[in-house]
Motif scaffolding. Structure first.
Motif, mmCIF file in Angstrom:
data_model
loop_
_atom_site.group_PDB
_atom_site.id
_atom_site.type_symbol
_atom_site.label_atom_id
_atom_site.label_comp_id
_atom_site.label_asym_id
_atom_site.label_seq_id
_atom_site.Cartn_x
_atom_site.Cartn_y
_atom_site.Cartn_z
ATOM 1 N N MET A 118 0.851 -1.184 0.000
ATOM 2 C CA MET A 118 0.000 0.000 0.000
ATOM 3 C C MET A 118 0.894 1.244 0.000
ATOM 4 O O MET A 118 1.760 1.385 0.859
ATOM 5 C CB MET A 118 -0.916 0.003 1.225
ATOM 6 C CG MET A 118 -1.857 1.205 1.280
ATOM 7 S SD MET A 118 -2.956 1.180 2.724
ATOM 8 C CE MET A 118 -4.050 -0.169 2.288
ATOM 9 N N LEU A 119 0.669 2.142 -0.972
ATOM 10 C CA LEU A 119 1.471 3.341 -1.106
ATOM 11 C C LEU A 119 0.655 4.574 -0.736
ATOM 12 O O LEU A 119 -0.571 4.614 -0.924
ATOM 13 C CB LEU A 119 1.981 3.482 -2.539
ATOM 14 C CG LEU A 119 2.777 2.308 -3.111
ATOM 15 C CD1 LEU A 119 3.190 2.608 -4.547
ATOM 16 C CD2 LEU A 119 3.987 1.993 -2.252
ATOM 17 N N ALA A 120 1.341 5.587 -0.221
ATOM 18 C CA ALA A 120 0.671 6.837 0.141
ATOM 19 C C ALA A 120 0.398 7.646 -1.128
ATOM 20 O O ALA A 120 1.309 7.939 -1.902
ATOM 21 C CB ALA A 120 1.542 7.636 1.106
ATOM 22 N N ALA A 121 -0.877 8.018 -1.345
ATOM 23 C CA ALA A 121 -1.251 8.806 -2.525
ATOM 24 C C ALA A 121 -0.880 10.269 -2.354
ATOM 25 O O ALA A 121 -0.809 11.027 -3.323
ATOM 26 C CB ALA A 121 -2.748 8.666 -2.785
ATOM 27 N N GLU A 122 -0.643 10.684 -1.100
ATOM 28 C CA GLU A 122 -0.237 12.052 -0.797
ATOM 29 C C GLU A 122 0.571 12.038 0.486
ATOM 30 O O GLU A 122 0.662 11.006 1.160
ATOM 31 C CB GLU A 122 -1.468 12.948 -0.637
ATOM 32 C CG GLU A 122 -2.415 12.466 0.457
ATOM 33 C CD GLU A 122 -3.691 13.274 0.528
ATOM 34 O OE1 GLU A 122 -4.172 13.496 1.660
ATOM 35 O OE2 GLU A 122 -4.204 13.663 -0.538
ATOM 36 N N GLU A 123 1.184 13.155 0.818
ATOM 37 C CA GLU A 123 1.973 13.221 2.053
ATOM 38 C C GLU A 123 1.060 13.070 3.263
ATOM 39 O O GLU A 123 -0.035 13.639 3.301
ATOM 40 C CB GLU A 123 2.738 14.546 2.126
ATOM 41 C CG GLU A 123 3.884 14.641 1.125
ATOM 42 C CD GLU A 123 4.786 15.828 1.406
ATOM 43 O OE1 GLU A 123 4.530 16.546 2.400
ATOM 44 O OE2 GLU A 123 5.752 16.017 0.663
ATOM 45 N N LEU A 124 1.534 12.302 4.227
ATOM 46 C CA LEU A 124 0.750 12.036 5.433
ATOM 47 C C LEU A 124 1.519 12.495 6.663
ATOM 48 O O LEU A 124 2.738 12.322 6.743
ATOM 49 C CB LEU A 124 0.450 10.533 5.550
ATOM 50 C CG LEU A 124 -0.334 9.897 4.394
ATOM 51 C CD1 LEU A 124 -0.319 8.383 4.523
ATOM 52 C CD2 LEU A 124 -1.763 10.421 4.382
ATOM 53 N N GLU A 125 0.783 13.048 7.605
ATOM 54 C CA GLU A 125 1.377 13.465 8.870
ATOM 55 C C GLU A 125 1.256 12.347 9.900
ATOM 56 O O GLU A 125 0.455 11.422 9.743
ATOM 57 C CB GLU A 125 0.685 14.734 9.394
ATOM 58 C CG GLU A 125 0.808 15.933 8.486
ATOM 59 C CD GLU A 125 2.244 16.394 8.317
ATOM 60 O OE1 GLU A 125 3.015 16.267 9.302
ATOM 61 O OE2 GLU A 125 2.603 16.853 7.218
#
Length: 372
Positions: free
Chosen positions: A1-8
């Motif tokens: 699973m990859l991050a579609a956007e930056e996550l905090e």
């Protein structure tokens, strides 16, 4: 699973309602399971899979000699055979309208145990429950089982009465993979249970074992007379009475400390005692001054380097004996890892076994450097 956007850190990635979980509480045969719940759940909880090492026994032994995995797999298989015949089969025979032993065979049971235990989750107990009940039974959690594991993970599964949430534990860049944690697991445990190992130096939770009987063997080898060998035997028996050692136990070494620090500390001290010191120690039933006991039982890397010379020598000899149990030395493994062309020619099983062996040998060689 990859991050579609930056996550905090602290972001909720997804939520799974408890009604979507598959466990003995949600299955259609829940009522039947309650009848034999204690035995059936105890069976499932004690059965450890062998997903990553279920090839031919000869190959398993060749690739994993010295790692402890072949012995663990053999023990698993024996337990699963026993549990199927003594618990599962009688339960199925009691309910012939649901189960057919000709279809629900031992082979199917082994496959399902490996599958469930490799992909399931166990909800942690509350602190006040830990001494009162055993571990929670496994449950299958949709979506959560998609995430892979690394020691330096960036997400974690959190539990609440209504649902489970996958939450980030550190910032995640766009396009980066999201990793869960399966727990603080050494490479041999990861390969044993899930079929993979983390390449060095990724697994900060990796460990190496020194079999307790190897320490006894080293102590007997340095005994120069029959009287000294007899003393070692008496010291070992006393350590067994104190439940500090056992025939099938192991001292567990991490990167920064000994995880079985009390057991190793006491065993080294007792096995290095003179006859007079041991006699006095026995008269005190193994008790000593609290400050001395606390100091001796803390075995960080710094403390290992400060061990008394006889203890260092005994531990050093034990590490050498342990390294002899592997099929190849550290340099051979290092050369193979550094040779990209040769490494890529290895099968996946050979690559994963190499990571397990190499990590363990690095820990053992690090200990040799500390105590030489």
């Amino acid at each position: 699973m990859l991050a579609a956007e930056e996550l905090e850190e602290g972001e909720v990635l997804f939520t799974i309602p408890r009604t979507a979980l598959l466990s003995q509480h949600t299955t259609s045969i829940h009522a039947l399971l309650q009848e034999g719940e204690c035995k059936l759940l105890a069976s499932l909880e004690s059965a450890v899979p062998f997903k990553g090492v279920n090839g031919p026994q000869e190959e398993r032994t060749r690739l994993l000699q010295g790692t402890g995995i072949p012995e663990a797999v053999d023990k698993d298989l024996a337990n699963i055979h026993l549990e199927y015949n003594s618990i599962i089969l009688p339960f199925m025979e009691t309910h012939p309208n649901i189960f057919d032993p000709k279809l629900h065979t031992l082979e199917l049971y082994k496959e399902l145990v490996a599958f469930v235990m490799a992909y399931s989750f166990q909800e942690p107990l509350e602190e006040e429950e830990e001494d009162e009940k055993g571990p929670n039974p496994p449950m299958m959690v949709p979506v959560a089982d998609i995430l892979n594991h690394v020691a330096n993970h960036n997400a974690n599964l959190e539990y609440s009465p209504q649902c489970l949430r996958m939450v980030t534990t550190q910032p995640v860049g766009k396009g980066e993979e999201i990793f869960n944690t399966y727990g603080q697991m050494a490479n041999w445990q990861l390969l044993h249970m899930y079929g993979f190992a983390e390449p060095y130096p990724g697994n900060t939770h990796d460990t190496a074992d020194i079999q307790m009987v190897t320490l006894r063997r080293a102590a007997l080898q340095r005994a120069k007379s029959e009287a000294q060998q007899q003393l070692v035997s008496e010291q070992w028996d006393f350590l067994c009475q104190l439940e500090m050692v056992g025939e099938e136990g192991a001292f567990v070494l991490g990167w920064d400390e000994v995880l079985t620090e009390e057991e190793l500390s006491v065993a080294l001290k007792v096995l290095c005692m003179s006859e007079e010191e041991f006699k006095e120690y026995k008269e005190q039933d193994g008790w000593e001054d609290d400050s001395e006991e606390e100091e001796n039982s803390t075995l960080s890397n710094e403390a290992l380097a400060r061990l008394k010379t006889p203890c260092k020598k005994l531990l050093y000899d034990s590490v050498l004996l342990t390294l002899e149990s592997y099929g190849a030395d550290l340099k051979a493994e290092q050369d193979l890892l550094n040779n990209k062309e040769a490494y890529e020619k290895l099968s996946r099983r050979e690559q994963q076994a190499l990571h397990v062996r190499y990590g363990q040998k690095r820990i053992l060689h690090q200990l040799l450097e500390l105590i030489q």
